[in-house]
Each structure stands twice: as structure tokens, then as C-alpha cells.
Write a protein that holds these residues in place. Sequence first.
Motif, PDB file in Angstrom:
ATOM      1  N   GLU A  14       0.943  -1.186   0.089  1.00  0.00           N
ATOM      2  CA  GLU A  14       0.022  -0.132   0.068  1.00  0.00           C
ATOM      3  C   GLU A  14       0.731   1.098   0.114  1.00  0.00           C
ATOM      4  N   ARG A  15       1.945   1.182   0.720  1.00  0.00           N
ATOM      5  CA  ARG A  15       2.942   2.379   0.873  1.00  0.00           C
ATOM      6  C   ARG A  15       3.672   2.607  -0.527  1.00  0.00           C
ATOM      7  N   GLY A  16       3.806   1.575  -1.316  1.00  0.00           N
ATOM      8  CA  GLY A  16       4.612   1.527  -2.517  1.00  0.00           C
ATOM      9  C   GLY A  16       5.878   1.246  -2.388  1.00  0.00           C
ATOM     10  N   SER A  17       6.275  -0.106  -2.348  1.00  0.00           N
ATOM     11  CA  SER A  17       7.571  -0.212  -2.286  1.00  0.00           C
ATOM     12  C   SER A  17       8.666  -0.352  -3.374  1.00  0.00           C
ATOM     13  N   LEU A  18       7.836   0.035  -4.631  1.00  0.00           N
ATOM     14  CA  LEU A  18       8.704   0.020  -5.684  1.00  0.00           C
ATOM     15  C   LEU A  18       9.289   1.584  -5.800  1.00  0.00           C
ATOM     16  N   GLY A  19       8.431   2.416  -5.000  1.00  0.00           N
ATOM     17  CA  GLY A  19       9.254   3.850  -5.175  1.00  0.00           C
ATOM     18  C   GLY A  19       8.714   4.477  -6.380  1.00  0.00           C
ATOM     19  N   VAL A  20       7.641   3.991  -7.144  1.00  0.00           N
ATOM     20  CA  VAL A  20       7.044   4.714  -8.015  1.00  0.00           C
ATOM     21  C   VAL A  20       5.858   5.231  -7.925  1.00  0.00           C
ATOM     22  N   THR A  21       5.322   6.172  -8.504  1.00  0.00           N
ATOM     23  CA  THR A  21       3.716   6.434  -8.229  1.00  0.00           C
ATOM     24  C   THR A  21       3.151   6.624  -9.666  1.00  0.00           C
ATOM     25  N   LEU A  22       2.024   5.995  -9.869  1.00  0.00           N
ATOM     26  CA  LEU A  22       1.349   5.960 -11.460  1.00  0.00           C
ATOM     27  C   LEU A  22      -0.012   6.896 -10.947  1.00  0.00           C
ATOM     28  N   ALA A  23      -0.327   7.530 -11.611  1.00  0.00           N
ATOM     29  CA  ALA A  23      -1.899   8.000 -11.666  1.00  0.00           C
ATOM     30  C   ALA A  23      -2.692   7.727 -12.785  1.00  0.00           C
ATOM     31  N   ILE A  24      -3.835   7.465 -12.669  1.00  0.00           N
ATOM     32  CA  ILE A  24      -4.768   6.986 -13.546  1.00  0.00           C
ATOM     33  C   ILE A  24      -5.895   8.151 -13.779  1.00  0.00           C
ATOM     34  N   ALA A  25      -6.193   8.534 -14.875  1.00  0.00           N
ATOM     35  CA  ALA A  25      -7.242   9.347 -15.210  1.00  0.00           C
ATOM     36  C   ALA A  25      -8.326   8.844 -15.553  1.00  0.00           C
ATOM     37  N   GLY A  26      -9.541   8.810 -14.698  1.00  0.00           N
ATOM     38  CA  GLY A  26     -10.722   8.140 -14.916  1.00  0.00           C
ATOM     39  C   GLY A  26     -11.565   8.048 -13.667  1.00  0.00           C
ATOM     40  N   PRO A  27     -12.735   7.703 -13.881  1.00  0.00           N
ATOM     41  CA  PRO A  27     -13.648   7.425 -12.786  1.00  0.00           C
ATOM     42  C   PRO A  27     -13.422   6.402 -11.714  1.00  0.00           C
ATOM     43  N   ARG A  28     -13.587   6.790 -10.474  1.00  0.00           N
ATOM     44  CA  ARG A  28     -13.084   5.921  -9.233  1.00  0.00           C
ATOM     45  C   ARG A  28     -13.913   4.543  -9.547  1.00  0.00           C
ATOM     46  N   ASP A  77       4.660  14.641  -8.365  1.00  0.00           N
ATOM     47  CA  ASP A  77       5.064  13.267  -7.741  1.00  0.00           C
ATOM     48  C   ASP A  77       4.614  12.234  -8.630  1.00  0.00           C
ATOM     49  N   ILE A  78       4.164  12.335  -9.731  1.00  0.00           N
ATOM     50  CA  ILE A  78       3.893  11.387 -10.801  1.00  0.00           C
ATOM     51  C   ILE A  78       4.775  10.874 -11.588  1.00  0.00           C
ATOM     52  N   ASP A  79       5.087   9.587 -11.594  1.00  0.00           N
ATOM     53  CA  ASP A  79       6.216   9.089 -12.653  1.00  0.00           C
ATOM     54  C   ASP A  79       5.584   8.536 -13.972  1.00  0.00           C
ATOM     55  N   ALA A  80       4.355   8.389 -13.926  1.00  0.00           N
ATOM     56  CA  ALA A  80       3.565   8.173 -15.335  1.00  0.00           C
ATOM     57  C   ALA A  80       2.198   8.330 -15.098  1.00  0.00           C
ATOM     58  N   LEU A  81       1.591   8.523 -16.033  1.00  0.00           N
ATOM     59  CA  LEU A  81       0.044   8.751 -16.131  1.00  0.00           C
ATOM     60  C   LEU A  81      -0.717   7.891 -17.147  1.00  0.00           C
ATOM     61  N   PHE A  82      -1.589   7.161 -16.708  1.00  0.00           N
ATOM     62  CA  PHE A  82      -2.517   6.355 -17.673  1.00  0.00           C
ATOM     63  C   PHE A  82      -3.726   6.930 -17.775  1.00  0.00           C
ATOM     64  N   ILE A  83      -4.073   7.319 -18.882  1.00  0.00           N
ATOM     65  CA  ILE A  83      -5.380   7.942 -19.264  1.00  0.00           C
ATOM     66  C   ILE A  83      -6.508   6.720 -19.526  1.00  0.00           C
ATOM     67  N   ARG A  84      -7.430   6.630 -18.606  1.00  0.00           N
ATOM     68  CA  ARG A  84      -8.224   5.367 -18.849  1.00  0.00           C
ATOM     69  C   ARG A  84      -9.531   6.148 -19.678  1.00  0.00           C
ATOM     70  N   ARG A  85      -9.837   7.320 -19.349  1.00  0.00           N
ATOM     71  CA  ARG A  85     -10.917   8.137 -19.716  1.00  0.00           C
ATOM     72  C   ARG A  85     -11.196   9.428 -19.418  1.00  0.00           C
ATOM     73  N   LEU A  86     -11.358  10.444 -20.419  1.00  0.00           N
ATOM     74  CA  LEU A  86     -11.408  11.883 -20.236  1.00  0.00           C
ATOM     75  C   LEU A  86     -12.977  12.325 -20.705  1.00  0.00           C
ATOM     76  N   ARG A  87     -13.775  11.355 -20.324  1.00  0.00           N
ATOM     77  CA  ARG A  87     -15.176  11.778 -20.730  1.00  0.00           C
ATOM     78  C   ARG A  87     -15.794  12.600 -19.576  1.00  0.00           C
ATOM     79  N   PHE A  88     -16.553  13.378 -19.574  1.00  0.00           N
ATOM     80  CA  PHE A  88     -17.226  14.498 -18.569  1.00  0.00           C
ATOM     81  C   PHE A  88     -18.740  14.127 -18.661  1.00  0.00           C
ATOM     82  N   HIS A  89     -19.094  14.493 -17.227  1.00  0.00           N
ATOM     83  CA  HIS A  89     -20.556  14.212 -16.992  1.00  0.00           C
ATOM     84  C   HIS A  89     -21.491  15.309 -17.917  1.00  0.00           C
ATOM     85  N   LEU A  90     -22.701  14.826 -18.560  1.00  0.00           N
ATOM     86  CA  LEU A  90     -23.536  15.816 -19.151  1.00  0.00           C
ATOM     87  C   LEU A  90     -24.801  15.406 -18.112  1.00  0.00           C
ATOM     88  N   ASP A  91     -25.550  16.495 -18.624  1.00  0.00           N
ATOM     89  CA  ASP A  91     -27.088  16.310 -17.999  1.00  0.00           C
ATOM     90  C   ASP A  91     -27.898  15.243 -18.791  1.00  0.00           C
TER      91      ASP A  91
END
Length: 341
Positions: A14-28, A77-91
Motif C-alpha cells: 500500500e505504501r508503494g515499495s517500488l518507489g514509483v507513483t502511477l496516476a490513473i485519469a478516470g472515474p473511481r 510526484d507522478i512518474d507516469a500517467l495512464f489515461i483511462r477516460r477523459l469523458r465528462f458528465h453531461l445532464d
Amino acid sequence: RRDAARHGDRMSVERGSLGVTLAIAGPRYDDEVLALSRALRQRGARVRVLDFTGLPGAHTLELRGEEPSYDGRALDDIDALFIRRLRFHLDDEALAEAARGSDEGWHGALDRFIAATRVEREVGALIWSALTLLDCPVVNALEAQLVHPRKVHHLRTLAAAGVAVPPFVATSDAGEAEAFARSQPDGAVIKPLRGLLKSRLLEVGEPLPVAERPVLVQRYVPGSSVRVYVVGGAPAAAGIMRNAGAVDSSVEPTGVELTELSEEERGAVTLAARAAGLPWSGVDLQRPRDGGPSQILECNAAPMFANFSRRTGARVPEALADYLIERARGGPAWTEQEERP
């Protein structure tokens, strides 16, 4: 320290023993975000989920100079970014109300939809600006995300690279579209130029909606639809997509069966992904029923993979996680077996 001793390896992961931080852009809540997050954490990477669907309101995104931050925390602090989805909410409620058809409901719904669209454009501009400032690898790159809005350009790019793509015409001329459809030996498929609408087989004599919108008409290739997941520019898993008989494999799906690619298919898929600039991709391939060479239909920049993996046992999230970790450590975007064209 007591917690770490009690929980052992779990806390280390959970702490990240590899020492790298990955960001994911997408809905939780997104299945793909959850599956990939799990695979990354199992390997000891730290994970940050950037849920842009909550903007503005549930989350915050800020640019101050050249320092973007999400929910008040810098993204440096992000070492790489993965873009899962950039869709936004509409009404969506406004759209549903509009579809019900009363004049009063329609006008109210239309006003709310227009307002939501304006908000989406502003939010999208902020997200795009923030992500361009990240000093780390982005998978897939922002420009490469525009495959669907530029579908005709995408198909022409594939064909120019030597990828076998079924012949097509994109036009606002009904006569040209109808003449092309009639000239195809097994019929023609009408497709959306950008997305949302489903591909379908044209009926004989069917009038085309050219007066309402341009159309993309493509040669129909009878056979099996195969989805190929590409990681690092090379095929990682492939499956025959079964459905109730529609041309579009996403309509009424009935199952998926893992399949091996021939050497020719592997070469075609690799060439297609690299020509499109998509080291991570879901490539749609059509195997002709008559045994002829397979055709590439398109490359998807942000394919869904969680359900495919659950149904087949293919370890797509794990392969993707390994690739992203290597990218975060400075590894190449493309596998070394073949160079990008």
C-alpha cells in the motif's frame, strides 16, 4: 510501525515499495480503473486516481503557473500517467426528458443540455492544459487520444502505413454513398464518423441519412470479430467477440473466446497500433469467413478490458500494469523487437 509489523507485506504494497507513483485519469468507480489500480498496488506501486468526472464540485483541479494540483495536492510526484477516460458528465436527465417529447420538457431539457455542454468544454480545457504540463510519460499521449474524433484520418493513416483496411467512403453526398454501397460484393456497413452511434449493415435500398449528417460507409467483411489488446505496441491477448448476430460486436454480446493470432495478424496489429501512435490499444480485427487476409477495422485509444479479462482469464490488467511501471522507471514506450514506423 506497529501497523506495518502487524500487516507485513500488505502495508508495504500500500505504501508503494517500488518507489514509483502511477496516476490513473478516470472515474473511481470504473471497472478498468479498479482492475488496473489493484494490479499496480499488488506490484508495489503507489496509485493516484484523478477522477475528473467530479469537476467542478466533488473535486478540484488547479493551475498556478506551471504547477497543476488535484484536490489541493500537487501532481509533481507522478512518474507516469495512464489515461483511462477523459469523458465528462453531461445532464443525462435533461437528455431523457428531451427524448420523452413534450414541447415544454424538450425546451427545458435542451437549455440544460446546452448549459452542461458549455461546462464540459470549460472543464475539458482545464484538464487538457493541466495534463500537458506533467513531466512524465503519458499513456496514451493526449494527441493520440483523438482517434475517434478523427476516425477518417485514423483510417487513412492506417492505410498509408500499409495496414489492410476495408475500403470506405466518408461523404455528405447521398449519391456517392449509395453508389459505393452498391459496389461492395457482400454489402456495406454504415458507421459513425465520431462515435456514440453503432455500426450496422445497410439494408438493400435503404435511404442514407446524408441530409442529416455525413456518413462513413465501409465494405462489409463477413467473418469473425477479434479484439486484440496491445501493450507496448505488441499483442498481449486476443479474443473472438460473440454476439447475437449484429455487425457491431458490442451489440447484444453473448461471450468471448480467446484465440491465437497468426504471424500475419500479429504483424498487422503491431503495424496498426504503431502507425496510430498507440502503444496501448484495443485493435479491432476482422477475420474473413472465406479465409482471406484479416482486415483491421480500427485502433481504440482507451479500450475497456476488465470484463474481457474476467471472462477469459487473460491477464490484461497485469500486463498493462507491468508496462506502466516500466515506463515510470524510464523504459521505452514501444517494445524493442520492432521499431516504430
